[in-house]
Design a protein around this motif. Structure first.
Motif, PDB file in Angstrom:
ATOM      1  N   ALA A  32      -5.783  12.501  -1.916  1.00  0.00           N
ATOM      2  CA  ALA A  32      -7.176  12.523  -1.448  1.00  0.00           C
ATOM      3  C   ALA A  32      -8.085  13.201  -2.466  1.00  0.00           C
ATOM      4  O   ALA A  32      -9.182  12.723  -2.768  1.00  0.00           O
ATOM      5  N   ARG A  33      -7.628  14.307  -3.018  1.00  0.00           N
ATOM      6  CA  ARG A  33      -8.452  15.021  -4.002  1.00  0.00           C
ATOM      7  C   ARG A  33      -8.568  14.219  -5.294  1.00  0.00           C
ATOM      8  O   ARG A  33      -9.617  14.233  -5.947  1.00  0.00           O
ATOM      9  N   ALA A  34      -7.527  13.495  -5.642  1.00  0.00           N
ATOM     10  CA  ALA A  34      -7.598  12.655  -6.837  1.00  0.00           C
ATOM     11  C   ALA A  34      -8.616  11.530  -6.658  1.00  0.00           C
ATOM     12  O   ALA A  34      -9.223  11.065  -7.639  1.00  0.00           O
ATOM     13  N   LEU A  35      -8.837  11.108  -5.422  1.00  0.00           N
ATOM     14  CA  LEU A  35      -9.790  10.041  -5.135  1.00  0.00           C
ATOM     15  C   LEU A  35     -11.221  10.566  -4.970  1.00  0.00           C
ATOM     16  O   LEU A  35     -12.140   9.773  -4.770  1.00  0.00           O
ATOM     17  N   GLY A  36     -11.395  11.880  -5.025  1.00  0.00           N
ATOM     18  CA  GLY A  36     -12.744  12.433  -4.953  1.00  0.00           C
ATOM     19  C   GLY A  36     -13.107  13.114  -3.660  1.00  0.00           C
ATOM     20  O   GLY A  36     -14.262  13.529  -3.477  1.00  0.00           O
ATOM     21  N   PHE A  37     -12.169  13.252  -2.729  1.00  0.00           N
ATOM     22  CA  PHE A  37     -12.438  14.014  -1.512  1.00  0.00           C
ATOM     23  C   PHE A  37     -12.311  15.507  -1.808  1.00  0.00           C
ATOM     24  O   PHE A  37     -11.451  15.927  -2.582  1.00  0.00           O
ATOM     25  N   ASP A  38     -13.167  16.285  -1.198  1.00  0.00           N
ATOM     26  CA  ASP A  38     -13.177  17.731  -1.445  1.00  0.00           C
ATOM     27  C   ASP A  38     -12.388  18.521  -0.414  1.00  0.00           C
ATOM     28  O   ASP A  38     -12.029  19.668  -0.667  1.00  0.00           O
ATOM     29  N   CYS A  39     -12.150  17.953   0.749  1.00  0.00           N
ATOM     30  CA  CYS A  39     -11.361  18.643   1.760  1.00  0.00           C
ATOM     31  C   CYS A  39     -10.705  17.626   2.682  1.00  0.00           C
ATOM     32  O   CYS A  39     -11.180  16.496   2.829  1.00  0.00           O
ATOM     33  N   ILE A  40      -9.589  18.043   3.287  1.00  0.00           N
ATOM     34  CA  ILE A  40      -8.816  17.165   4.157  1.00  0.00           C
ATOM     35  C   ILE A  40      -8.139  18.011   5.223  1.00  0.00           C
ATOM     36  O   ILE A  40      -7.747  19.164   4.971  1.00  0.00           O
ATOM     37  N   GLY A  41      -8.021  17.468   6.414  1.00  0.00           N
ATOM     38  CA  GLY A  41      -7.316  18.137   7.503  1.00  0.00           C
ATOM     39  C   GLY A  41      -6.826  17.103   8.497  1.00  0.00           C
ATOM     40  O   GLY A  41      -7.261  15.950   8.489  1.00  0.00           O
ATOM     41  N   VAL A  42      -5.893  17.529   9.348  1.00  0.00           N
ATOM     42  CA  VAL A  42      -5.278  16.612  10.308  1.00  0.00           C
ATOM     43  C   VAL A  42      -5.342  17.221  11.698  1.00  0.00           C
ATOM     44  O   VAL A  42      -5.113  18.418  11.882  1.00  0.00           O
ATOM     45  N   THR A  43      -5.651  16.391  12.688  1.00  0.00           N
ATOM     46  CA  THR A  43      -5.644  16.836  14.076  1.00  0.00           C
ATOM     47  C   THR A  43      -5.028  15.761  14.947  1.00  0.00           C
ATOM     48  O   THR A  43      -4.803  14.625  14.508  1.00  0.00           O
ATOM     49  N   ALA A  44      -4.741  16.119  16.187  1.00  0.00           N
ATOM     50  CA  ALA A  44      -4.215  15.167  17.160  1.00  0.00           C
ATOM     51  C   ALA A  44      -5.376  14.454  17.849  1.00  0.00           C
ATOM     52  O   ALA A  44      -6.490  14.974  17.908  1.00  0.00           O
ATOM     53  N   PRO A  45      -5.154  13.267  18.386  1.00  0.00           N
ATOM     54  CA  PRO A  45      -6.252  12.522  19.006  1.00  0.00           C
ATOM     55  C   PRO A  45      -6.793  13.141  20.295  1.00  0.00           C
ATOM     56  O   PRO A  45      -7.905  12.815  20.704  1.00  0.00           O
ATOM     57  N   GLY A  46      -6.061  14.036  20.923  1.00  0.00           N
ATOM     58  CA  GLY A  46      -6.507  14.576  22.208  1.00  0.00           C
ATOM     59  C   GLY A  46      -7.110  15.963  22.135  1.00  0.00           C
ATOM     60  O   GLY A  46      -7.015  16.733  23.105  1.00  0.00           O
ATOM     61  N   THR A  47      -7.756  16.301  21.019  1.00  0.00           N
ATOM     62  CA  THR A  47      -8.206  17.686  20.810  1.00  0.00           C
ATOM     63  C   THR A  47      -9.700  17.900  21.011  1.00  0.00           C
ATOM     64  O   THR A  47     -10.193  19.005  20.784  1.00  0.00           O
ATOM     65  N   ILE A  48     -10.444  16.866  21.426  1.00  0.00           N
ATOM     66  CA  ILE A  48     -11.904  17.038  21.495  1.00  0.00           C
ATOM     67  C   ILE A  48     -12.439  16.796  22.911  1.00  0.00           C
ATOM     68  O   ILE A  48     -13.560  16.318  23.098  1.00  0.00           O
ATOM     69  N   ASP A  49     -11.654  17.173  23.901  1.00  0.00           N
ATOM     70  CA  ASP A  49     -12.074  16.945  25.287  1.00  0.00           C
ATOM     71  C   ASP A  49     -13.404  17.609  25.610  1.00  0.00           C
ATOM     72  O   ASP A  49     -14.285  17.006  26.225  1.00  0.00           O
ATOM     73  N   SER A  50     -13.573  18.867  25.209  1.00  0.00           N
ATOM     74  CA  SER A  50     -14.807  19.586  25.541  1.00  0.00           C
ATOM     75  C   SER A  50     -16.007  18.967  24.827  1.00  0.00           C
ATOM     76  O   SER A  50     -17.096  18.854  25.394  1.00  0.00           O
ATOM     77  N   ALA A  51     -15.803  18.537  23.577  1.00  0.00           N
ATOM     78  CA  ALA A  51     -16.880  17.870  22.846  1.00  0.00           C
ATOM     79  C   ALA A  51     -17.238  16.546  23.515  1.00  0.00           C
ATOM     80  O   ALA A  51     -18.411  16.159  23.569  1.00  0.00           O
ATOM     81  N   GLY A  52     -16.237  15.864  24.041  1.00  0.00           N
ATOM     82  CA  GLY A  52     -16.484  14.618  24.747  1.00  0.00           C
ATOM     83  C   GLY A  52     -17.334  14.826  25.984  1.00  0.00           C
ATOM     84  O   GLY A  52     -18.243  14.038  26.271  1.00  0.00           O
ATOM     85  N   ARG A  53     -17.063  15.885  26.705  1.00  0.00           N
ATOM     86  CA  ARG A  53     -17.866  16.183  27.897  1.00  0.00           C
ATOM     87  C   ARG A  53     -19.310  16.506  27.522  1.00  0.00           C
ATOM     88  O   ARG A  53     -20.251  16.067  28.184  1.00  0.00           O
ATOM     89  N   ARG A  54     -19.483  17.272  26.440  1.00  0.00           N
ATOM     90  CA  ARG A  54     -20.843  17.595  25.996  1.00  0.00           C
ATOM     91  C   ARG A  54     -21.587  16.335  25.537  1.00  0.00           C
ATOM     92  O   ARG A  54     -22.794  16.198  25.756  1.00  0.00           O
ATOM     93  N   PHE A  55     -20.853  15.434  24.923  1.00  0.00           N
ATOM     94  CA  PHE A  55     -21.469  14.181  24.485  1.00  0.00           C
ATOM     95  C   PHE A  55     -21.974  13.377  25.684  1.00  0.00           C
ATOM     96  O   PHE A  55     -23.095  12.846  25.667  1.00  0.00           O
ATOM     97  N   LEU A  56     -21.175  13.293  26.737  1.00  0.00           N
ATOM     98  CA  LEU A  56     -21.588  12.555  27.927  1.00  0.00           C
ATOM     99  C   LEU A  56     -22.809  13.204  28.575  1.00  0.00           C
ATOM    100  O   LEU A  56     -23.707  12.510  29.072  1.00  0.00           O
ATOM    101  N   GLU A  57     -22.868  14.528  28.548  1.00  0.00           N
ATOM    102  CA  GLU A  57     -24.043  15.228  29.085  1.00  0.00           C
ATOM    103  C   GLU A  57     -25.274  14.933  28.236  1.00  0.00           C
ATOM    104  O   GLU A  57     -26.379  14.761  28.761  1.00  0.00           O
TER     105      GLU A  57
END
Length: 391
Positions: A32-57
């Motif tokens: 990723a860094r060789a392609l020009g990205f400055d940062c990278i991270g990994v998460t699971a698909p089920g980690t943004i429940d609270s953000a999802g609720r705020r989005f619906l609001e």
């Protein structure tokens, strides 16, 4: 900020290496860094429940304004599995686009146009998408998997996912803030069927600071971490298709495409220049163009100037609407002639903005004479209303 699938790719491949997940992630970051990205991270698909609720609001409150694509199929946005049930890991990537000078300095040059930092160069959608596809191809070739790539053009909540992947946190201005790159990160995502080691979510480091809220010219933040897009200059100059509401025109100043105020005020930006290369440099002709010359662009001239630029997507008429509001705020009587010339433009949106600009700059006696002649020939009611409210 537009909907659609332009930034999505579905890549499949047999792969040739079943790597240890930790080793694979390390190799992925290196690529990723060789392609020009400055940062990278990994998460699971089920980690943004609270953000999802705020989005619906947020959607329920109407704070998204006319951005109907945001409200479309919200179940696909609030959880990555709603968009693609097979996703096992979400790879988030960032590219630093920190400016090489103070982006707010131009606001004092009232006859010059302020274009948001991200739009002064080539369209970031194309730039990031190309890199994402290259990285996704590498991943598919390295480990048997299926992947999809996204860059701000599909139902993906990039900022909450980036926080979950430790790239930064959503600041009080609702944008991502990084300890390494401040508020200046382009984001992209790769969804994959691989199980990759997760990063810990980043924590909020805003503390008591609210510089981003205090600097907003239109008070678009009803509270920390909440945005009313209908008051945001970026929304008003880009997403808004109609006339800019009267109450915001003076506050817009000379901002003709987007607004960097809340981003530029962030104190974490002091780290944004470290390691930045010229690969995202602005075009000289878009750093501080003159309002007069911009007002004279026809459709062909507009398209030529903004080739490969995100500005091109709003079209010449909305662009000239913005330029005319800036002309009205310029305090330069010499620019009144540009507004007067556009009173005969084919677009009612442009004519209406020209009326307002002329009303800010022309002497009352001259304005009255022009008004009487124009009103007798004006067929569009919205433009006639602009004349009626112009003193």
């Amino acid at each position: 900020m537009a909907g659609g699938r332009a930034g999505v790719a579905d890549l499949r491949g047999p792969g040739f290496l079943n790597s240890d997940p930790t080793e694979l992630k390390t190799a992925l970051a290196r690529e990723a860094r060789a392609l020009g990205f400055d940062c990278i991270g990994v998460t699971a698909p089920g980690t943004i429940d609270s953000a999802g609720r705020r989005f619906l609001e947020f959607i329920a409150s109407g704070g998204h304004g006319d951005m109907d694509w945001l409200a479309s199929q919200p179940e696909r946005r609030v959880d990555p599995r709603g968009l693609w049930p097979d996703v096992r890991s979400v790879i988030m990537l960032g590219v630093n686009y920190g400016p090489d000078s103070d982006p707010l300095a131009i606001l004092k040059q009232r006859t010059r146009a302020a274009i948001s930092v991200y739009a002064q160069g080539d369209d970031y959608h194309d730039l990031i998408k190309k890199r994402l596809k290259a990285l996704a191809r590498w991943l598919v070739a390295t480990a048997p998997s299926e992947v999809k790539v996204f860059v701000d053009t599909a139902a993906v909540m990039e900022k909450p996912l980036a926080q979950a992947a430790h790239l930064g946190w959503q600041g009080k201005h609702t944008n991502l803030v990084s300890r390494e790159f401040g508020s200046w990160l382009f984001l992209g995502a790769i969804y994959t069927t691989l199980d990759l080691p997760r990063d810990d979510a980043e924590i909020d480091h805003c503390g008591s600071c609210q510089a981003c809220l205090d600097i907003c010219p239109t008070s678009a933040f009803p509270a920390p971490y909440q945005l009313d897009a209908r008051r945001c200059i970026s929304y008003l100059t880009i997403e808004n298709k109609g006339p800019i509401p009267q109450e915001f025109r003076k506050a817009i100043g000379n901002r003709i495409y987007g607004c960097d105020d809340c981003l530029a005020a962030c104190p974490w930006n002091k780290f944004a220049q470290e390691g930045r290369e010229a690969k995202l440099a602005a075009r000289d002709e878009l750093r501080a163009p003159g309002l007069g010359e911009l007002s004279r662009l026809d459709d062909a001239g507009f398209r030529a100037l903004f080739t490969k630029s995100p500005v091109k997507r709003i079209g010449r008429d909305r662009f000239l609407r913005n330029v005319l509001v800036a002309i009205g705020n310029s305090d330069d009587a010499a620019l009144a002639k540009e507004a007067c010339r556009l009173l005969d433009d084919a677009s009612p949106l442009v004519r209406g903005a020209a009326v307002w600009a002329l009303g800010q700059l022309a002497p009352q006696d001259e304005l009255a004479a022009v008004k009487n002649a124009a009103m007798s020939n004006e067929p569009d009611e919205s433009v006639r209303e602009e004349w009626r409210t112009t003193s």
